[in-house]
Write a protein that holds these residues in place. Structure first.
Motif, PDB file in Angstrom:
ATOM      1  N   ALA A   1       0.828  -1.208   0.000  1.00  0.00           N
ATOM      2  CA  ALA A   1       0.000   0.000   0.000  1.00  0.00           C
ATOM      3  C   ALA A   1       0.859   1.253   0.000  1.00  0.00           C
ATOM      4  CB  ALA A   1      -0.921  -0.009   1.217  1.00  0.00           C
ATOM      5  N   HIS A   2       1.973   1.196   0.720  1.00  0.00           N
ATOM      6  CA  HIS A   2       2.879   2.347   0.767  1.00  0.00           C
ATOM      7  C   HIS A   2       3.450   2.650  -0.619  1.00  0.00           C
ATOM      8  CE1 HIS A   2       6.111   4.966   2.162  1.00  0.00           C
ATOM      9  NE2 HIS A   2       6.956   4.218   1.467  1.00  0.00           N
ATOM     10  N   PHE A   3       3.860   1.617  -1.348  1.00  0.00           N
ATOM     11  CA  PHE A   3       4.405   1.834  -2.686  1.00  0.00           C
ATOM     12  C   PHE A   3       3.339   2.389  -3.631  1.00  0.00           C
ATOM     13  CE2 PHE A   3       7.715  -1.543  -1.632  1.00  0.00           C
ATOM     14  CZ  PHE A   3       8.703  -0.604  -1.437  1.00  0.00           C
ATOM     15  N   VAL A   4       2.110   1.944  -3.500  1.00  0.00           N
ATOM     16  CA  VAL A   4       1.037   2.483  -4.340  1.00  0.00           C
ATOM     17  C   VAL A   4       0.852   3.971  -4.077  1.00  0.00           C
ATOM     18  CG1 VAL A   4      -1.448   2.381  -4.798  1.00  0.00           C
ATOM     19  CG2 VAL A   4      -0.138   0.270  -4.570  1.00  0.00           C
ATOM     20  N   ILE A   5       0.879   4.355  -2.799  1.00  0.00           N
ATOM     21  CA  ILE A   5       0.731   5.767  -2.445  1.00  0.00           C
ATOM     22  C   ILE A   5       1.870   6.588  -3.028  1.00  0.00           C
ATOM     23  CG2 ILE A   5       0.702   7.390  -0.519  1.00  0.00           C
ATOM     24  CD1 ILE A   5      -0.570   5.108   1.140  1.00  0.00           C
ATOM     25  N   ASN A   6       3.098   6.100  -2.854  1.00  0.00           N
ATOM     26  CA  ASN A   6       4.252   6.837  -3.380  1.00  0.00           C
ATOM     27  C   ASN A   6       4.181   6.983  -4.887  1.00  0.00           C
ATOM     28  OD1 ASN A   6       5.290   7.189  -0.858  1.00  0.00           O
ATOM     29  ND2 ASN A   6       6.907   5.656  -1.049  1.00  0.00           N
TER      30      ASN A   6
ATOM     31  N   THR B  30      -9.967  14.750  -6.460  1.00  0.00           N
ATOM     32  CA  THR B  30     -10.216  13.393  -6.949  1.00  0.00           C
ATOM     33  C   THR B  30      -9.054  12.463  -6.595  1.00  0.00           C
ATOM     34  OG1 THR B  30      -9.304  14.083  -9.090  1.00  0.00           O
ATOM     35  CG2 THR B  30     -11.700  14.162  -8.823  1.00  0.00           C
ATOM     36  N   ILE B  31      -7.834  12.898  -6.864  1.00  0.00           N
ATOM     37  CA  ILE B  31      -6.666  12.079  -6.541  1.00  0.00           C
ATOM     38  C   ILE B  31      -6.507  11.959  -5.028  1.00  0.00           C
ATOM     39  CG2 ILE B  31      -4.174  11.841  -6.821  1.00  0.00           C
ATOM     40  CD1 ILE B  31      -4.369  13.377  -9.393  1.00  0.00           C
ATOM     41  N   ARG B  32      -6.823  13.026  -4.307  1.00  0.00           N
ATOM     42  CA  ARG B  32      -6.681  13.023  -2.857  1.00  0.00           C
ATOM     43  C   ARG B  32      -7.532  11.929  -2.217  1.00  0.00           C
ATOM     44  NH1 ARG B  32      -8.938  18.154  -0.177  1.00  0.00           N
ATOM     45  NH2 ARG B  32      -7.596  19.073  -1.774  1.00  0.00           N
ATOM     46  N   ALA B  33      -8.762  11.742  -2.696  1.00  0.00           N
ATOM     47  CA  ALA B  33      -9.647  10.733  -2.115  1.00  0.00           C
ATOM     48  C   ALA B  33      -9.071   9.329  -2.285  1.00  0.00           C
ATOM     49  CB  ALA B  33     -11.030  10.832  -2.746  1.00  0.00           C
ATOM     50  N   VAL B  34      -8.529   9.039  -3.481  1.00  0.00           N
ATOM     51  CA  VAL B  34      -7.957   7.709  -3.730  1.00  0.00           C
ATOM     52  C   VAL B  34      -6.731   7.477  -2.850  1.00  0.00           C
ATOM     53  CG1 VAL B  34      -6.917   6.218  -5.466  1.00  0.00           C
ATOM     54  CG2 VAL B  34      -8.841   7.690  -6.093  1.00  0.00           C
ATOM     55  N   VAL B  35      -5.852   8.482  -2.797  1.00  0.00           N
ATOM     56  CA  VAL B  35      -4.631   8.344  -2.000  1.00  0.00           C
ATOM     57  C   VAL B  35      -4.960   8.203  -0.516  1.00  0.00           C
ATOM     58  CG1 VAL B  35      -2.527   9.524  -1.270  1.00  0.00           C
ATOM     59  CG2 VAL B  35      -3.192   9.535  -3.679  1.00  0.00           C
ATOM     60  N   ASN B  36      -5.934   8.954  -0.049  1.00  0.00           N
ATOM     61  CA  ASN B  36      -6.288   8.889   1.364  1.00  0.00           C
ATOM     62  C   ASN B  36      -6.851   7.523   1.749  1.00  0.00           C
ATOM     63  OD1 ASN B  36      -5.410  11.467   1.816  1.00  0.00           O
ATOM     64  ND2 ASN B  36      -7.443  12.389   1.922  1.00  0.00           N
ATOM     65  N   ILE B  37      -7.585   6.892   0.846  1.00  0.00           N
ATOM     66  CA  ILE B  37      -8.108   5.555   1.126  1.00  0.00           C
ATOM     67  C   ILE B  37      -6.951   4.569   1.291  1.00  0.00           C
ATOM     68  CG2 ILE B  37      -9.402   3.620   0.151  1.00  0.00           C
ATOM     69  CD1 ILE B  37     -11.312   5.643  -1.076  1.00  0.00           C
ATOM     70  N   PHE B  38      -5.962   4.676   0.413  1.00  0.00           N
ATOM     71  CA  PHE B  38      -4.774   3.820   0.555  1.00  0.00           C
ATOM     72  C   PHE B  38      -4.023   4.141   1.851  1.00  0.00           C
ATOM     73  CE2 PHE B  38      -5.238   2.934  -3.998  1.00  0.00           C
ATOM     74  CZ  PHE B  38      -4.932   1.590  -4.019  1.00  0.00           C
ATOM     75  N   LEU B  39      -4.003   5.438   2.224  1.00  0.00           N
ATOM     76  CA  LEU B  39      -3.323   5.821   3.453  1.00  0.00           C
ATOM     77  C   LEU B  39      -4.017   5.238   4.682  1.00  0.00           C
ATOM     78  CD1 LEU B  39      -2.369   9.559   2.867  1.00  0.00           C
ATOM     79  CD2 LEU B  39      -0.815   7.655   3.237  1.00  0.00           C
ATOM     80  N   VAL B  40      -5.337   5.250   4.668  1.00  0.00           N
ATOM     81  CA  VAL B  40      -6.077   4.669   5.791  1.00  0.00           C
ATOM     82  C   VAL B  40      -5.812   3.166   5.873  1.00  0.00           C
ATOM     83  CG1 VAL B  40      -8.377   4.200   6.703  1.00  0.00           C
ATOM     84  CG2 VAL B  40      -7.830   6.454   5.784  1.00  0.00           C
TER      85      VAL B  40
ATOM     86  N   LYS C 236      -3.161   1.668   4.880  1.00  0.00           N
ATOM     87  CA  LYS C 236      -1.794   1.509   5.381  1.00  0.00           C
ATOM     88  C   LYS C 236      -1.727   1.746   6.883  1.00  0.00           C
ATOM     89  CE  LYS C 236       2.866   3.337   5.005  1.00  0.00           C
ATOM     90  NZ  LYS C 236       3.443   2.016   5.240  1.00  0.00           N
ATOM     91  N   ALA C 237      -2.456   2.752   7.374  1.00  0.00           N
ATOM     92  CA  ALA C 237      -2.456   3.030   8.810  1.00  0.00           C
ATOM     93  C   ALA C 237      -3.020   1.847   9.598  1.00  0.00           C
ATOM     94  CB  ALA C 237      -3.262   4.295   9.100  1.00  0.00           C
ATOM     95  N   LEU C 238      -4.104   1.271   9.097  1.00  0.00           N
ATOM     96  CA  LEU C 238      -4.714   0.142   9.789  1.00  0.00           C
ATOM     97  C   LEU C 238      -3.815  -1.092   9.739  1.00  0.00           C
ATOM     98  CD1 LEU C 238      -8.434   0.501   8.649  1.00  0.00           C
ATOM     99  CD2 LEU C 238      -7.363   1.336  10.738  1.00  0.00           C
ATOM    100  N   LEU C 239      -3.104  -1.281   8.630  1.00  0.00           N
ATOM    101  CA  LEU C 239      -2.196  -2.420   8.524  1.00  0.00           C
ATOM    102  C   LEU C 239      -0.903  -2.202   9.304  1.00  0.00           C
ATOM    103  CD1 LEU C 239      -2.631  -3.235   4.720  1.00  0.00           C
ATOM    104  CD2 LEU C 239      -3.488  -4.566   6.649  1.00  0.00           C
ATOM    105  N   SER C 240      -0.546  -0.940   9.540  1.00  0.00           N
ATOM    106  CA  SER C 240       0.667  -0.632  10.306  1.00  0.00           C
ATOM    107  C   SER C 240       0.438  -0.747  11.800  1.00  0.00           C
ATOM    108  CB  SER C 240       1.152   0.785   9.977  1.00  0.00           C
ATOM    109  OG  SER C 240       1.446   0.918   8.608  1.00  0.00           O
ATOM    110  N   TYR C 241      -0.790  -0.639  12.229  1.00  0.00           N
ATOM    111  CA  TYR C 241      -1.119  -0.643  13.658  1.00  0.00           C
ATOM    112  C   TYR C 241      -0.670  -1.902  14.394  1.00  0.00           C
ATOM    113  CZ  TYR C 241      -4.102   0.064  17.808  1.00  0.00           C
ATOM    114  OH  TYR C 241      -4.586   0.222  19.081  1.00  0.00           O
ATOM    115  N   PRO C 242      -0.802  -3.120  13.811  1.00  0.00           N
ATOM    116  CA  PRO C 242      -0.497  -4.340  14.589  1.00  0.00           C
ATOM    117  C   PRO C 242       0.934  -4.440  15.107  1.00  0.00           C
ATOM    118  CG  PRO C 242      -1.806  -4.905  12.666  1.00  0.00           C
ATOM    119  CD  PRO C 242      -1.410  -3.469  12.515  1.00  0.00           C
ATOM    120  N   LEU C 243       1.939  -3.957  14.345  1.00  0.00           N
ATOM    121  CA  LEU C 243       3.331  -4.133  14.783  1.00  0.00           C
ATOM    122  C   LEU C 243       3.641  -3.376  16.068  1.00  0.00           C
ATOM    123  CD1 LEU C 243       6.061  -5.383  14.326  1.00  0.00           C
ATOM    124  CD2 LEU C 243       6.633  -3.494  12.808  1.00  0.00           C
TER     125      LEU C 243
END
Length: 526
Positions: free
Chosen positions: A274-279, A378-388, A390-397
């Motif tokens: 997800a991070h690479f997609v955002i970048n 428009t781009i912001r909404a897509v990127v923010n969804i990926f960011l969310v 990523k945040a949820l997947l980053s939380y477990p560590l």
């Protein structure tokens, strides 16, 4: 027959007495020699080596007698505990494994509960930590620091990679054969070793507090940014930022059932993707505006008031030392740890530097704290969804690491534990262990609701616990534990890192606190 039995018993008793006497004399002599009172003689050294052989032969003789008596008496299948209990004395390792429990089942359940991870899986975990979504605040550091901010991104990567290695080096000591042996298991063990013998537990308490603050603050920041991004992505929906944070926390409740790093590494892999997609999305948009890049806006000056906060953000983006001992201890091949640290930090340095520079060149003085706020709607909404995601997947560590610290401190500290063990004899999580984990998830939600200042919290945490755990403590512990073995340039690096880290920590903490006070005073919302 009675005479033969008496002679055998007499020989065994004399051999045992000789073994105990030789071993005691050799150990006492060796101890005094190591303390500098008396040098061990050659005879004592030979006696120490011989007593090990004698003890080994004595135990082997006892085992052979037991086998012989069992075969004669026909009871060989009745109780094999004596043989299996002494099997670890066989030097070549060909003896039967002592893995049988009292009921005949396997006792080595830790390998099943906590499986080992490969160097690639460990690398994904580290990459997820140091290439997290906090990279989106790095262009803001370039805005207030110019080329110095870009240099600091590179410098922080080099220093954090170095301090991660020396921190792991503090876990090991050389045995009598000159081989490195892991004698400590965690950051806390290192701190306690440095404070011993006067304050044997003081260092562990300090590190535990810093670790828990760092890890819990990381979890809080993930919840804060999830609610903020979802609210900004769908501003027309009748859902507040606090409600989005509650929804995100509900999705994170399954983290309470995590048992090992194997599952966490799978989340880290998805998170990195997800991070690479955002970048790619952000850089693609920046490259589409390459003709308008403002190279003349990159300066050598810094904003004295805001740049120390940016230092904290940069340092916090590289934080990984708190769970490196756990990762290294769970690796299948710990010898690959240094290589893993090198390629993860080199990749992080290159990607962070290019991302920060390209993003700043695109928006120059209009660069915002979170770079996605500069994107078109428009781009912001897509990127923010990926960011969310990523945040949820980053939380477990960080959540898993925080739970591990709490469990070891309050539930698994031997006779000094404040509460019963969180795990039963079969490895299952008990009710109070599950309650602890669920309470921690709820606590991160409450903090995210009442302190929703993402950038200031990140700068404060990076300046305080981030700099302490990544810069100050590793260099200090390295000097304390390995002083006699360090070369002059290693001592110079450790001292320089400690001084520079201390200056950055103090300045960043002061300016971050000023920003938080101002935000609460004027009721400034994120």
């Amino acid at each position: 027959m009675a005479t033969l039995i008496r002679s055998k018993l007499s020989n065994k008793l004399s051999n045992a007495a000789t073994a105990v006497t030789n071993k005691s004399q050799a150990k006492v002599s060796g101890m005094f020699a190591r303390m500098g009172f008396q040098a061990a003689t050659d005879e004592e050294a030979l006696g120490f080596a011989a007593c090990d052989d004698l003890d080994y032969d004595h135990r082997q003789g006892m085992q052979m007698d037991i086998l012989s008596s069992d075969e004669i008496g026909g009871e060989g299948s009745g109780d094999g505990g004596a043989l299996e209990g002494d099997s670890h004395y066989q030097r070549d390792g060909t003896g039967p494994p002592h893995s049988a429990s009292k009921d005949g089942g396997p006792t080595n359940e830790l390998s099943e509960v906590r499986p080992k991870i490969t160097a690639w899986e460990a690398g994904w975990n580290v990459t997820n930590a140091i290439q997290g979504m906090f990279v989106l605040g790095l262009p803001y550091a370039i805005l207030h620091g110019g080329y110095l901010g870009l240099f600091l991104i590179i410098f922080a990567a080099v220093v954090c990679c170095y301090t991660g290695k020396i921190l792991i080096a503090c876990l090991y000591e050389e045995d009598e054969d000159g081989q490195l042996v892991r004698v400590r298991d965690s950051y806390v063990d290192i701190a306690n070793a440095c404070c011993a013998p006067r304050f044997p537990s003081l260092g562990g308490h300090v590190v535990n507090v810093a670790q828990i603050i760092e890890l819990v603050m990381t979890c809080i920041l993930y919840v804060v940014v999830s609610g903020n991004l979802m609210y900004n992505s769908f501003p027309n929906m009748p859902i507040s930022q606090k409600s989005w944070a509650i929804i995100a926390t509900a999705a994170l409740l399954p983290c309470a059932f995590l048992k090992n790093l194997k599952a966490v590494s799978k989340f880290s892999l998805l998170c990195t993707m997800a991070h690479f997609v955002i970048n790619i999305l952000v850089i693609a948009y920046c490259l589409s505006r390459a003709r308008d890049w403002a190279w003349d806006k990159v300066k050598f000056y810094i904003d004295v008031k805001k740049f120390p906060i940016s230092i904290g953000i940069i340092v916090f983006s590289y934080t990984s030392q708190i769970f490196l001992p756990s990762l290294e201890g769970n690796m299948q091949k710990p010898s690959e740890f240094h290589c893993m640290m090198n390629w993860t930090h080199i990749a992080a340095c290159i990607l962070k530097g290019l991302f920060a520079l390209v993003a700043y060149l695109t928006w120059a003085d209009e660069t915002k704290e979170v770079i996605t706020d500069n994107l078109p709607p428009t781009i912001r909404a897509v990127v923010n969804i990926f960011l969310v995601a990523k945040a949820l997947l980053s939380y477990p560590l960080p959540f898993f690491a925080a739970v591990e610290v709490l469990e070891k401190t309050f539930f698994q500290d031997g006779g000094r534990a404040y509460f019963p063990d969180c795990y039963g004899g079969d490895g299952r999580l008990k009710s109070w262990g599950l309650t602890l984990r669920c309470s921690l998830v709820v606590f991160t939600l409450l903090m995210a609701i009442y302190v929703p200042h993402f950038a200031l919290l990140m700068g404060l945490t990076g300046s305080l616990t981030g700099a302490g755990l990544c810069f100050l403590l590793p260099s200090l512990f390295h000097l304390k534990l390995l002083w006699r073995k360090l070369l002059w340039h290693q001592v110079f690096f450790d001292v320089a890192i400690f001084v520079i880290g201390g200056i950055c920590s103090i300045s960043g903490f002061i300016h971050s606190m000023e920003g938080l006070i101002e935000a609460f005073k004027y009721n400034i919302e994120e």
